[in-house]
Motif scaffolding. Structure first.
Motif, PDB file in Angstrom:
ATOM      1  N   LEU A   1       6.614  42.578 -49.882  1.00  0.00           N
ATOM      2  CA  LEU A   1       7.103  42.757 -48.521  1.00  0.00           C
ATOM      3  C   LEU A   1       6.506  41.677 -47.625  1.00  0.00           C
TER       4      LEU A   1
ATOM      5  N   THR B   1      11.190  41.289 -49.806  1.00  0.00           N
ATOM      6  CA  THR B   1      11.907  41.752 -48.622  1.00  0.00           C
ATOM      7  C   THR B   1      11.251  41.119 -47.394  1.00  0.00           C
TER       8      THR B   1
ATOM      9  N   ILE C   1      15.591  44.036 -41.153  1.00  0.00           N
ATOM     10  CA  ILE C   1      15.470  43.374 -42.452  1.00  0.00           C
ATOM     11  C   ILE C   1      16.301  42.095 -42.413  1.00  0.00           C
TER      12      ILE C   1
ATOM     13  N   PRO D   1      16.925  41.258 -47.910  1.00  0.00           N
ATOM     14  CA  PRO D   1      16.645  42.444 -48.722  1.00  0.00           C
ATOM     15  C   PRO D   1      15.869  42.085 -49.977  1.00  0.00           C
ATOM     16  N   GLY D   2      15.119  43.036 -50.470  1.00  0.00           N
ATOM     17  CA  GLY D   2      14.334  42.826 -51.681  1.00  0.00           C
ATOM     18  C   GLY D   2      13.958  44.156 -52.304  1.00  0.00           C
TER      19      GLY D   2
ATOM     20  N   THR E   1      12.992  48.582 -49.924  1.00  0.00           N
ATOM     21  CA  THR E   1      14.304  48.807 -49.317  1.00  0.00           C
ATOM     22  C   THR E   1      14.211  49.392 -47.909  1.00  0.00           C
ATOM     23  N   LYS E   2      15.342  49.387 -47.232  1.00  0.00           N
ATOM     24  CA  LYS E   2      15.470  49.983 -45.905  1.00  0.00           C
ATOM     25  C   LYS E   2      15.024  51.437 -45.925  1.00  0.00           C
TER      26      LYS E   2
ATOM     27  N   ALA F   1      19.723  43.786 -52.763  1.00  0.00           N
ATOM     28  CA  ALA F   1      19.083  42.469 -52.881  1.00  0.00           C
ATOM     29  C   ALA F   1      19.766  41.635 -53.953  1.00  0.00           C
TER      30      ALA F   1
END
Length: 350
Positions: free
Chosen positions: A100, A185, A196, A199-200, A203-204, A333
């Motif tokens: 992150l 992310t 965001i 994305p990676g 997650t959200k 992602a």
């Protein structure tokens, strides 16, 4: 052309002499490629303007594309960022070390060259033990975009780094294959609502559970002449040499369409690659057919995607057709990277 040193690191028993040499190289203004849990990074001293300029030059990367500063201790963030919001503390507690990256207001300590001229800084603490040790040995602040030529698929093995950057950088630390296979992310915490930007693996939904508030996903691209807020937002990324199309829709229609397009291109003398799943692989005929894993296994697709794209390059594939993947969780992602690799060329079928 400079001589690039290639050092193999035992993952179970890392050689401290290799780590220390890599750290000293970065402290002295050199560039070192090293493994993280996401992809291989190209490290330079984040607090030296000259080091950041070297990173841009080695990659052929536009200088307005900001670099991520990697740290190995939470307390170090206070030197490079100001007015750190409570959300950053909560997300770090939940996901650091890990994949992150948080965008925060930068301090005067961080040179403009590292942030692409922005007033913000992207910060992350990787979880790979060798990466953490190297960052500490290098002084604690390592700017490290992916260790590839700008625009190419990111490297998930040291051999990929050597393909792109041998002779351009000082050292490559080989720590084996990466675990996740996609970049971190990126979340912007400088706005009232976290956004965001890339994305990676984180997650959200995972961030919303920690923050107990809404997290938005940026769907836009920077306008012409506007600096990107995060790595990978403005320029073509992750791209193979072949022309790529993502085909989305009903499974049978996707298989039928890719089969037809592949046959047409092969008849015309082109070399065709297909990216599919274990379940659909038997239905295709092409010069190169690569499964990214089981149909619902987005994590496997993430691990294999860049290696597949690079393998197509090595086999001189000129056209690539990829099935779309489920867009939930890390699948979002995977689709983000596929679409960028394809220059957002997507074909909807039914």
């Amino acid at each position: 052309m400079k001589k690039t040193k290639f050092a193999v690191l035992d993952e179970k028993n890392p050689d401290r002499t290799i780590i220390e040499e890599a750290g000293i190289t970065i402290k002295n203004g050199g560039l070192v490629a090293f493994p993280t849990e996401t992809v291989y990074g190209l490290g330079g001293d984040a607090l030296q303007s000259a080091s950041s300029r070297k990173i841009y030059a080695a990659k052929g990367r536009p200088c307005d594309n900001p670099l991520i500063v990697h740290i190995c201790r939470w307390e170090d963030i206070e030197k490079i960022a100001v007015r750190i919001p409570a959300a950053a503390v909560k997300l770090a507690d939940a996901f650091w070390p890990g994949p992150l990256t948080m965008i925060l207001e930068k301090s005067a300590l961080v040179p403009a060259e590292t942030t692409g001229g922005l007033s913000t800084v992207a910060v992350r603490m990787p979880s790979h033990p060798a990466a953490l040790a190297l960052i500490a040995a290098a002084g604690g602040y390592v700017a490290a975009p992916s260790a590839n030529t700008s625009g190419r698929p990111s490297p998930t093995r040291a051999e990929h780094v050597r393909e792109d950057l041998d002779g351009r950088i000082d050292m490559i630390v080989d720590g084996g294959g990466t675990e996740i296979g996609l970049e971190s992310t990126i979340v912007d915490l400088t706005e009232p609502v976290p956004v965001i930007l890339r994305p990676g693996f984180v997650t959200k939904e995972m961030m919303e559970e920690v923050l107990q508030t809404a997290v938005e996903v940026d769907r836009s691209l920077p306008a012409a002449g506007q600096a990107p807020r995060a790595p990978g937002m403005k320029y073509r990324h992750y791209a193979p040499r072949g022309k790529m199309t993502v085909v989305s829709g009903d499974r049978e229609a996707v298989i039928r369409t890719i089969g037809r397009l592949a046959a047409e291109k092969r008849t015309a003398g082109e070399r065709v690659g297909v990216i599919c799943t274990d379940e659909t692989k038997p239905f295709y005929e092409a010069d190169c057919i690569a499964s990214a894993g089981g149909g619902m296994d987005a994590e496997a697709a993430a691990r294999h995607l860049y290696e597949i794209l690079r393998s197509f390059d090595s086999r001189q594939v000129t056209y690539i057709y990829s099935e779309a993947f489920p867009g939930e969780g890390i699948g979002q992602a995977v689709m983000n990277r596929l679409l960028k690799a394809a220059g957002h060329h997507i074909l909807e079928v039914s």
